[in-house]
Write an enzyme that holds these catalytic residues in place. Structure first.
Site, PDB file in Angstrom:
ATOM      1  N   VAL A   1      -6.701   4.188  -1.189  1.00 51.97           N
ATOM      2  CA  VAL A   1      -6.332   5.960  -1.639  1.00 51.97           C
ATOM      3  C   VAL A   1      -6.660   6.143  -3.151  1.00 51.97           C
ATOM      4  CG1 VAL A   1      -4.349   7.459  -1.776  1.00 51.97           C
ATOM      5  CG2 VAL A   1      -4.770   6.085   0.317  1.00 51.97           C
TER       6      VAL A   1
ATOM      7  N   GLY B   1      -4.528  -6.124  -6.957  1.00 55.05           N
ATOM      8  CA  GLY B   1      -4.157  -4.783  -6.188  1.00 55.05           C
ATOM      9  C   GLY B   1      -5.414  -4.099  -6.196  1.00 55.05           C
TER      10      GLY B   1
ATOM     11  N   ASP C   1       0.874  10.523   0.198  1.00 54.11           N
ATOM     12  CA  ASP C   1       1.513  10.337   1.661  1.00 54.11           C
ATOM     13  C   ASP C   1       2.859  10.757   1.528  1.00 54.11           C
ATOM     14  OD1 ASP C   1       1.080  10.089   4.504  1.00 54.11           O
ATOM     15  OD2 ASP C   1       1.713   8.221   4.399  1.00 54.11           O
TER      16      ASP C   1
END
Length: 256
Positions: A34, A57, A119
């Protein structure tokens, strides 16, 4: 009292704007898929991207942006003090930690920084829609957080119906518009400039606009003062334009 003449108010929407973040600092928190999409959108808008995420990450695309120094990278986890930079104009989070995301949202509200929490629609000052890009042309479809996948489907359908050379035509119109501002720079000429450009956009086909070169533009601009619009063929043949009246009642206005 005459209300039926006016558009009916439809609440629940968003104010869709083209937010200019050129050369402005935007903080992205998170380095996954994302975040990769968010970063690309920001770089396309010429923003100065600051990224906070532990190196383990980062997905491949984000790692590529970091390696190419396309973003200012901080290999660490987010800390509240990261929001102390007064240059930050926007914060985007894309991390898989709901509690941490909500905390960042609250901190942004305290500092009055616009934020988007991926989200989590209730914790967003703005949404990312599905965007079609063709040169200077951008079309965004938003479902106001209800269905991102549906936005993508609608955007693809709209894009499929557009002429393949629409972006080129708009780029040529933009170049002509800049030249017109040099030819007629006074503010009071604004309404006439807009109307004349509208005439060009209605009378000329997309193919004509794409084919138009610098010489064609210079010749076309000579007809601005008499408020006429010859066709591309007439310009190249040296013919005078047909008498043609335009009252603004049809066609589309060109405001690129």
């Amino acid at each position: 009292m005459g209300g039926e003449k006016y558009p009916e108010v439809q609440g629940g929407g968003s104010l869709i704007l083209a937010w200019q973040v050129r050369h402005r600092k935007v903080l992205v928190i998170g380095g996954g898929e994302v975040a990769a999409g968010r970063i690309l959108n920001l770089l396309n808008a010429d923003a100065k991207v600051s990224l906070i995420s532990p190196r383990d990450g980062l997905n491949d695309e984000v790692a590529y942006r970091v390696a190419r120094k396309q973003v200012e990278y901080h290999d660490k986890k987010f800390e509240p003090s990261d929001l102390d930079d007064p240059a930050i104009t926007m914060v985007l989070t894309a991390i898989d930690e709901p509690e941490a995301s909500s905390q960042i949202w609250k901190l942004c509200k305290e500092k009055r920084i616009a934020a988007n929490i991926a989200d989590v629609p209730p914790e967003c000052d703005f949404y990312f829609g599905s965007v079609h890009r063709d040169g200077p042309l951008q079309i965004m479809v938003s479902t106001n957080g209800n269905g991102p996948k549906m936005a993508n489907i609608v955007r693809r359908r709209i894009a499929a119906d557009l002429p393949p050379n629409m972006g080129d035509a708009i780029a040529k119109v933009g170049a002509l518009r800049k030249k017109l501002r040099v030819t007629a720079p006074r503010n009071e000429e604004g309404p006439k400039r807009m109307q004349w450009m509208s005439k060009v956009c209605v009378k000329w086909s997309l193919e004509d606009l794409c084919e138009m070169d610098e010489g064609d533009m210079e010749q076309l601009l000579e007809y601005y003062r008499p408020d006429k619009v010859p066709s591309l063929e007439q310009i190249r043949l040296g013919e005078e334009p047909d008498e043609w009246l335009f009252d603004g009642s049809f066609g589309w206005a060109c405001v690129v």
